[in-house]
Structures are given as C-alpha cells and as structure tokens.
Design a protein around this motif. Structure first.
Motif, PDB file in Angstrom:
ATOM      1  N   LEU A  34      -1.701   7.540  -3.153  1.00  0.00           N
ATOM      2  CA  LEU A  34      -1.156   6.959  -1.922  1.00  0.00           C
ATOM      3  C   LEU A  34      -1.320   5.442  -1.892  1.00  0.00           C
ATOM      4  O   LEU A  34      -1.253   4.816  -0.839  1.00  0.00           O
ATOM      5  N   PHE A  53       0.192   3.003   2.094  1.00  0.00           N
ATOM      6  CA  PHE A  53       1.239   3.881   1.542  1.00  0.00           C
ATOM      7  C   PHE A  53       2.628   3.605   2.082  1.00  0.00           C
ATOM      8  O   PHE A  53       3.584   4.285   1.713  1.00  0.00           O
ATOM      9  N   VAL A  83       8.241   4.490   2.820  1.00  0.00           N
ATOM     10  CA  VAL A  83       7.297   4.903   1.768  1.00  0.00           C
ATOM     11  C   VAL A  83       7.206   3.817   0.682  1.00  0.00           C
ATOM     12  O   VAL A  83       8.224   3.326   0.191  1.00  0.00           O
ATOM     13  N   PHE A 119       5.785   9.249   8.617  1.00  0.00           N
ATOM     14  CA  PHE A 119       5.087   8.931   9.864  1.00  0.00           C
ATOM     15  C   PHE A 119       3.877   9.838  10.002  1.00  0.00           C
ATOM     16  O   PHE A 119       3.807  10.906   9.382  1.00  0.00           O
TER      17      PHE A 119
HETATM   18  C1  2NL Z   1      -1.191   7.180  11.666  1.00  0.00           C
HETATM   19  C2  2NL Z   1      -0.321   6.712  10.577  1.00  0.00           C
HETATM   20  C3  2NL Z   1       1.005   7.396   8.757  1.00  0.00           C
HETATM   21  C4  2NL Z   1       2.114   8.018   6.743  1.00  0.00           C
HETATM   22  C5  2NL Z   1       1.192   8.274   7.734  1.00  0.00           C
HETATM   23  C6  2NL Z   1       2.745   8.728   4.482  1.00  0.00           C
HETATM   24  C7  2NL Z   1       2.650   9.724   3.549  1.00  0.00           C
HETATM   25  C8  2NL Z   1       3.173   9.518   2.296  1.00  0.00           C
HETATM   26  C9  2NL Z   1       3.759   8.336   1.977  1.00  0.00           C
HETATM   27  C10 2NL Z   1       3.831   7.378   2.944  1.00  0.00           C
HETATM   28 CL1  2NL Z   1       3.036  10.710   1.106  1.00  0.00          CL
HETATM   29  N1  2NL Z   1       3.319   7.584   4.168  1.00  0.00           N
HETATM   30  N2  2NL Z   1       2.233   8.927   5.722  1.00  0.00           N
HETATM   31  C11 2NL Z   1       2.876   6.860   6.819  1.00  0.00           C
HETATM   32  C12 2NL Z   1       2.680   5.974   7.855  1.00  0.00           C
HETATM   33  C13 2NL Z   1       1.749   6.227   8.827  1.00  0.00           C
HETATM   34  O1  2NL Z   1       0.063   7.704   9.696  1.00  0.00           O
HETATM   35  O2  2NL Z   1      -1.577   6.424  12.470  1.00  0.00           O
HETATM   36  N3  2NL Z   1      -1.503   8.461  11.710  1.00  0.00           N
HETATM   37  C14 2NL Z   1      -2.283   9.037  12.732  1.00  0.00           C
END
Ligand code: 2NL
Length: 363
Positions: A148, A261, A296, A316
């Motif tokens: 990631l 990520f 991503v 997200f």
């Molecule tokens: C937050 C933010 C996020 C992601 C999760 C993600 C997963 C892959 C690649 C790229 Cl495999 N991104 N997930 C992306 C942006 C934000 O979570 O505050 N979560 C509670």
C-alpha cells in the motif's frame, strides 16, 4: 338356519351402517361388528362346519360373497372419508400470511446496530454494482503496509499503532490489520480489472479512549478501470451518503489530505446542521468530516501487477462505527463492544427488518 332372507337383511343393516359412518373410527367399529374375529359374518362362517352338506352348499357361497361385498363397501367408504377429512383440513387450516407476527417471534433477539449499518451499506453499494469482498484479520507486513506504498521505516507506519505478533525465525512479524485495504490488495491480485467492490470488516489499532477502541470497523471501496476518474468518485460518494442518511441529496466538501496509498488524497465533509445534540445531514451551514478517499497511487497498482499507464481508479475508507453512531444517535462508541443487553434492546434492530433499497433501509 341362515336363510337367504336373513343374510339380505343383515347385509342391508351393515350397508346402512357403513354409509352412515362419518369418521374412520365408527367405520372401523362397523367392520369389527361384521368381519372382526367375533363379528356377525365371521360367526356365521364358523357355523358352516355344523351344517349339512346341502345347507353348506348354499350358505357357503352366499356368506363369502356377502363378506366380499362388505369388504369392498368398507374400503370405498374409507377412501371417501379420508378424502373428505383432507378437504375439511384444507378448507379450515388456512395460513394467514397477513397476520401480525407474534410478539415472542419479534423479540427473539436484536440485530446489533453495526450489523444493521453494514447490511444497509452492502445494499446501497450492491445497487451501484459493487461486489462484497472479505479477507483475513491477521495480515503480513506486505499486505497491510508495503503493497500500500508505506515506505519501510516511515513514520506513516507508526501512524497506525499496530498490534504485532511475536517475530518469526526469519524476523518477519504478523500483525492485526490496521485497515481493510489489504483485502483490496488481495482482491486485485487474484482478479482482473475492471474492479468495483467494497470490503467492510474488523480493524485493529492500539488506541483506547472516548472515541477510539482497539478493535473497530472500516469499510473501504475501490473502483479500477481504464477511465475511472474523480467525477465518478464524487458521484458514488454523493449517492451513497444520500441513500445512507435517507435524505434527498447531500453536498460534499473535499479538502486535500495525505494517505500513502492515494494521490491526490482527500478528506470529505458533508453539509449538516447541528441542533443541540442532533446532527441533520444534508441541510444547514455546518460541515461534518465523514470519510477519506483519493485516486489509487500508481505504486499500489504496480504492487498488484497493474500497469498505471493503463489503469486508474479511486478508493475510499469510512469508519463504520462512527457513521453508525451518527445515523442512529448513539453517544458512546465503547457501548458497541460491551454486549450490554439493555443497550442492545434499546439500540438494536428487528431481525425481520432486512435493509433493502426497495423496502427501506431502516423502516
Ligand atoms: C479513512 C481513509 C482511505 C483508502 C482508504 C485504499 C485502498 C487501496 C488503495 C488505495 Cl487498496 N486506497 N483505501 C483510500 C483513501 C482513504 O481511508 O479515513 N478511513 C477511515
């Protein structure tokens, strides 16, 4: 001794009794009275032995054919009675599916608000064509961090306050996943684009206070295709938030942020009104931080063998516990994990009230 007239009278008597029998038990009584061991016809047959050869020649066949006719009549009547009994049951034992459910059935248990919110979210995303993926809670450093785009020994790793297992002989350590992103990495590895799925689940960080529990829940979503862009991301989030909070529409505000990520990365706020303790989503002059997202990062695509020159997409992440608290006015996060039945009876949901977009999410 047995003349034909007696037999005719006897036959008429039994035939009437058979026709008059209105249930199996009384029919059986007629059978016993006629053909049972001590029945009238059986007794007469026994008396054949004491007759003269002449008498026997007429009485024998007469008794035999009487016995056959009675047996036949009994069987025919038995079939009619069975048929009638079935018809009566079919007519009277109707199942009224419109009857209200018995109190005891509805109160058999309650659905935990987190399960309810999870089912609601799965229904909303399923409607937009998102699949539902799952993965292990115990992860390797590779799936939780390296794939990631968390650099080795970078402060971003400490951001997550990870629970580690004892190191293995080769020095590597398993860990409790700090986010659900490893599920996305695993799903991309084993499949082919386009990808469109959500992965909700348990997550763990060494953190404990009013608003943090060491185990919590996240739901992440991912869309990867050749032309997926931030406009799609914004539309999906607007659709999701309006459906989830059961309002006509929502207004979003995106602020720049950082996640290893995604690039660019954003925090998303939703317009809201604060009225004392109550928060109304979709109206008012205030903003509420609701989730993080972004495009991503090319390094994440490379890590799962996708060419960033061809593929792109968004991801997200949302805190499930927090949006459950927001939607259902639950004041204390820790109560989610205390298994207090009084709390569950108050905040829980009926098992019969399955969330669907057509039937209502939380009717
Ligand atoms: C937050 C933010 C996020 C992601 C999760 C993600 C997963 C892959 C690649 C790229 Cl495999 N991104 N997930 C992306 C942006 C934000 O979570 O505050 N979560 C509670």
């Amino acid at each position: 001794m047995t003349d034909i007239q007696d037999l005719t009278k006897l036959e008429a008597e039994f035939m009437t009794a058979i026709a008059d029998a209105v249930e199996e038990a009384s029919l059986e009584a007629v059978r016993v009275a006629a053909l049972g061991k001590k029945g009238r016809v059986s007794e007469m047959m026994k008396s054949l032995g004491g007759m003269s050869a002449d008498e026997r020649q007429t009485a024998g066949p007469a008794l035999n054919s009487l016995k056959n006719r009675l047996t036949e009549a009994l069987a025919a009547r038995k079939a009619v009675l069975a048929e009638t009994a079935l018809e009566v049951r079919l007519a009277t034992e109707k199942v009224d599916v419109t009857l209200p459910v018995r109190e005891s059935a509805t109160e058999a248990g309650r659905i935990h608000p987190l399960s309810q919110v999870l089912d609601e979210i799965i229904a909303i995303f399923a409607d937009m064509g998102f699949a539902y993926e799952q993965g292990p809670d115990i992860e390797s450093d590779h799936y939780n961090f390296t794939a990631l785009n968390f650099p080795e020994s970078h402060p971003a790793r400490e951001m997550h306050d990870t629970f580690y297992f004892e190191p293995k002989a080769d020095g590597s350590r398993l860990l409790l996943r700090t986010h659900t992103s490893p599920v996305q990495v695993r799903t991309m590895e084993k499949g082919k684009p386009p990808f469109r799925f959500i992965c909700p689940g348990r997550t763990y960080r060494s953190d404990s206070d009013q608003t943090h529990t060491p185990q919590f829940h996240q739901i992440e979503g991912l869309v990867i295709d050749e032309t997926t862009h931030m406009g799609h991301l914004k539309w999906v989030l607007e659709e999701f938030l309006a459906a989830f909070f059961e309002v006509e529409g929502v207004e979003l505000r995106m602020r720049p942020s950082f996640f290893p990520f995604t690039e660019p990365s954003m925090e998303v706020d939703v317009r809201c009104a604060r009225l004392g303790n109550e928060i109304r989503i979709g109206e008012g002059d205030d903003w509420l931080e609701i989730l993080g997202c972004g495009m991503v990062h090319p390094n994440v695509l490379k890590a799962v063998g996708l060419d960033p020159e061809i593929y792109q997409g968004f991801a997200f992440g949302i805190g499930l516990d927090r949006i459950a608290m927001l939607k259902y006015g639950i004041p204390d996060l820790r109560a989610f994990f205390e298994s207090d039945l009084r709390w569950l009876r108050h905040y829980g949901f009926s098992a019969l009230d399955v969330p669907t977009l057509a039937g209502g999410l939380s009717s």
